[in-house]
Scaffold this motif. Structure first.
Motif, short mmCIF file in Angstrom:
data_model
loop_
_atom_site.label_atom_id
_atom_site.label_comp_id
_atom_site.label_asym_id
_atom_site.label_seq_id
_atom_site.Cartn_x
_atom_site.Cartn_y
_atom_site.Cartn_z
N ILE A 82 0.83 -1.21 0.00
CA ILE A 82 0.00 0.00 0.00
C ILE A 82 0.86 1.26 0.00
O ILE A 82 0.53 2.25 -0.65
CB ILE A 82 -0.93 0.01 1.24
CG1 ILE A 82 -1.80 -1.24 1.26
CG2 ILE A 82 -1.81 1.25 1.25
CD1 ILE A 82 -2.65 -1.35 2.50
N ALA A 83 1.97 1.21 0.72
CA ALA A 83 2.80 2.39 0.91
C ALA A 83 3.24 3.04 -0.40
O ALA A 83 3.14 4.27 -0.54
CB ALA A 83 4.02 2.04 1.77
N PRO A 84 3.73 2.29 -1.40
CA PRO A 84 4.15 2.97 -2.65
C PRO A 84 3.00 3.69 -3.34
O PRO A 84 3.21 4.76 -3.93
CB PRO A 84 4.67 1.80 -3.51
CG PRO A 84 4.99 0.71 -2.55
CD PRO A 84 4.02 0.85 -1.44
N LEU A 85 1.81 3.13 -3.27
CA LEU A 85 0.66 3.78 -3.90
C LEU A 85 0.33 5.09 -3.19
O LEU A 85 0.02 6.10 -3.84
CB LEU A 85 -0.55 2.85 -3.86
CG LEU A 85 -0.42 1.54 -4.67
CD1 LEU A 85 -1.64 0.66 -4.46
CD2 LEU A 85 -0.25 1.86 -6.15
N ALA A 128 4.59 4.13 10.26
CA ALA A 128 5.32 5.36 9.94
C ALA A 128 6.68 5.03 9.34
O ALA A 128 7.10 5.64 8.34
CB ALA A 128 5.48 6.21 11.20
N VAL A 129 7.37 4.07 9.93
CA VAL A 129 8.70 3.70 9.45
C VAL A 129 8.63 3.12 8.04
O VAL A 129 9.43 3.46 7.16
CB VAL A 129 9.37 2.70 10.41
CG1 VAL A 129 10.66 2.14 9.80
CG2 VAL A 129 9.68 3.38 11.74
N VAL A 130 7.65 2.24 7.79
CA VAL A 130 7.49 1.64 6.47
C VAL A 130 7.22 2.71 5.42
O VAL A 130 7.78 2.68 4.31
CB VAL A 130 6.36 0.59 6.48
CG1 VAL A 130 6.01 0.15 5.06
CG2 VAL A 130 6.76 -0.62 7.31
N ALA A 131 6.35 3.66 5.74
CA ALA A 131 6.05 4.74 4.80
C ALA A 131 7.27 5.61 4.54
O ALA A 131 7.49 6.08 3.42
CB ALA A 131 4.90 5.59 5.34
N GLU A 132 8.09 5.82 5.57
CA GLU A 132 9.30 6.63 5.41
C GLU A 132 10.36 5.95 4.57
O GLU A 132 11.22 6.62 3.99
CB GLU A 132 9.86 7.00 6.80
CG GLU A 132 9.00 7.98 7.57
CD GLU A 132 9.37 8.04 9.04
OE1 GLU A 132 8.82 8.92 9.74
OE2 GLU A 132 10.19 7.23 9.49
N TRP A 133 10.32 4.62 4.52
CA TRP A 133 11.28 3.89 3.68
C TRP A 133 11.20 4.35 2.22
O TRP A 133 12.19 4.37 1.51
CB TRP A 133 11.00 2.40 3.72
CG TRP A 133 11.49 1.71 4.95
CD1 TRP A 133 12.33 2.21 5.91
CD2 TRP A 133 11.15 0.39 5.37
NE1 TRP A 133 12.53 1.29 6.90
CE2 TRP A 133 11.83 0.16 6.59
CE3 TRP A 133 10.36 -0.61 4.85
CZ2 TRP A 133 11.73 -1.04 7.28
CZ3 TRP A 133 10.26 -1.81 5.53
CH2 TRP A 133 10.93 -2.03 6.74
N GLY A 175 10.20 7.20 0.91
CA GLY A 175 10.42 8.61 0.57
C GLY A 175 10.12 9.51 1.74
O GLY A 175 9.24 9.22 2.56
N GLY A 176 10.84 10.57 1.83
CA GLY A 176 10.64 11.53 2.91
C GLY A 176 11.91 12.31 3.14
O GLY A 176 12.96 12.03 2.55
N TYR A 218 5.59 13.02 -1.14
CA TYR A 218 6.61 12.60 -0.18
C TYR A 218 6.48 13.31 1.17
O TYR A 218 7.38 13.20 2.00
CB TYR A 218 8.00 12.84 -0.76
CG TYR A 218 8.34 11.94 -1.92
CD1 TYR A 218 8.80 10.65 -1.71
CD2 TYR A 218 8.16 12.38 -3.23
CE1 TYR A 218 9.10 9.81 -2.77
CE2 TYR A 218 8.46 11.55 -4.30
CZ TYR A 218 8.92 10.27 -4.06
OH TYR A 218 9.21 9.43 -5.12
N GLY A 219 5.40 14.02 1.37
CA GLY A 219 5.21 14.73 2.62
C GLY A 219 4.67 13.83 3.72
O GLY A 219 4.85 12.61 3.73
N ILE A 220 3.94 14.45 4.64
CA ILE A 220 3.46 13.73 5.82
C ILE A 220 2.15 12.99 5.56
O ILE A 220 1.81 12.03 6.26
CB ILE A 220 3.28 14.71 7.00
CG1 ILE A 220 3.17 13.95 8.33
CG2 ILE A 220 2.06 15.61 6.78
CD1 ILE A 220 3.18 14.86 9.53
#
Length: 259
Positions: free
Chosen positions: A110-113, A194-199, A201-202, A120-122
């Motif tokens: 889901i995260a890449p989508l 949060a960590v997975v989403a930050e992987w 981009g951010g 790449y924001g919050i």
């Protein structure tokens, strides 16, 4: 005497097990049986943690803010959905399968989508945390609503209580324990989400830090941030348990009477 001894054993056993694991790990890495570039020793991990302590705190601040915002919205969404499902049977039959389906989709899928759609924001981080954290809250509250004493509900109904009054005085109190059980799970999910989403981009966050040290092959720093994330999750779960004891002192009394 036997109960006290058993209590001491229960407290010492986890510490002893962790100590043995760390000792074996230190021995394997320190003696070169396992190369340090593959498995840095606990001593190297601790050194890396304190060396980058200020940087870790900077990135942890971003991750905790994302986790707090996402978890807060997840709790609110979970409460609303649980109330609707409890109130309307057709909503329960329609929404429950959808909730189950959302939990079968891997978070990393889901995260890449979300990053593609929201940038790449919050926003993608918060969205992923909401998706991962609201399910335990929803199910916990729903189970609590369903477990309300039917006799107490019928008694209030016979006394002329409105549906809202029956909900506030019977259903809501009966769901508090289930809510905290779900909240403990959601708290850990919020950090992981949060960590997975930050992987992907951010600009800051523990996930961004992990990506950078991995690309530089600094595995001692990699292990340091992994343990740091675990410690944060454990502390947050302990905080939820303390909050539950403060909100539900009668449960603490029950626990004390059985020991």
């Amino acid at each position: 005497m036997i109960k006290k001894l058993q209590s001491i054993i229960n407290k010492v056993s986890p510490v002893l097990a962790i100590t043995i694991i760390l000792g074996v790990w230190q021995f394997l890495s320190g003696t070169g049986i396992v190369p340090k570039f593959m498995l840095p020793s606990p001593a190297d991990v601790v050194k890396a943690f304190f060396k980058d302590f200020n940087l870790l705190m900077y990135h942890a601040k971003t991750t905790l803010v994302e986790a707090f915002l996402g978890l807060s919205m997840g709790i609110l969404l979970g409460f609303i959905v649980a109330v609707i499902m409890d109130r309307f049977e057709i909503a329960y039959k329609a929404i429950y399968p959808v909730l189950i389906i959302t939990q079968t989709i891997p978070t990393v899928a889901i995260a890449p989508l979300l990053v593609l759609w929201l940038g790449y924001g919050i926003l993608p981080k918060i969205s992923l945390i909401i998706i991962t954290s609201f399910f335990p809250i929803t199910i916990g509250l729903l189970d609590g609503f369903k477990s309300a004493d039917p006799d107490a509900l019928n008694l209030l109904k016979a006394m002329g209580a409105t549906r809202m009054q029956r909900f506030v005085h019977i259903k809501l109190p009966s769901s508090i324990s289930n809510f905290f059980s779900g909240l403990r799970i959601s708290v850990s999910y919020s950090i992981i989400g949060a960590v997975v989403a930050e992987w992907l981009g951010g600009f800051s966050g523990l996930g961004v830090y992990m990506t950078r040290v991995r690309k530089s092959y600094s595995f001692d720093k990699m292990f340091a941030v992994i343990f740091f994330i675990s410690i944060i999750s454990l502390l947050l779960m302990m905080g939820v348990s303390l909050l539950q004891r403060a909100v539900m002192p009668w449960e603490r009394g029950k626990t004390g009477s059985t020991e």
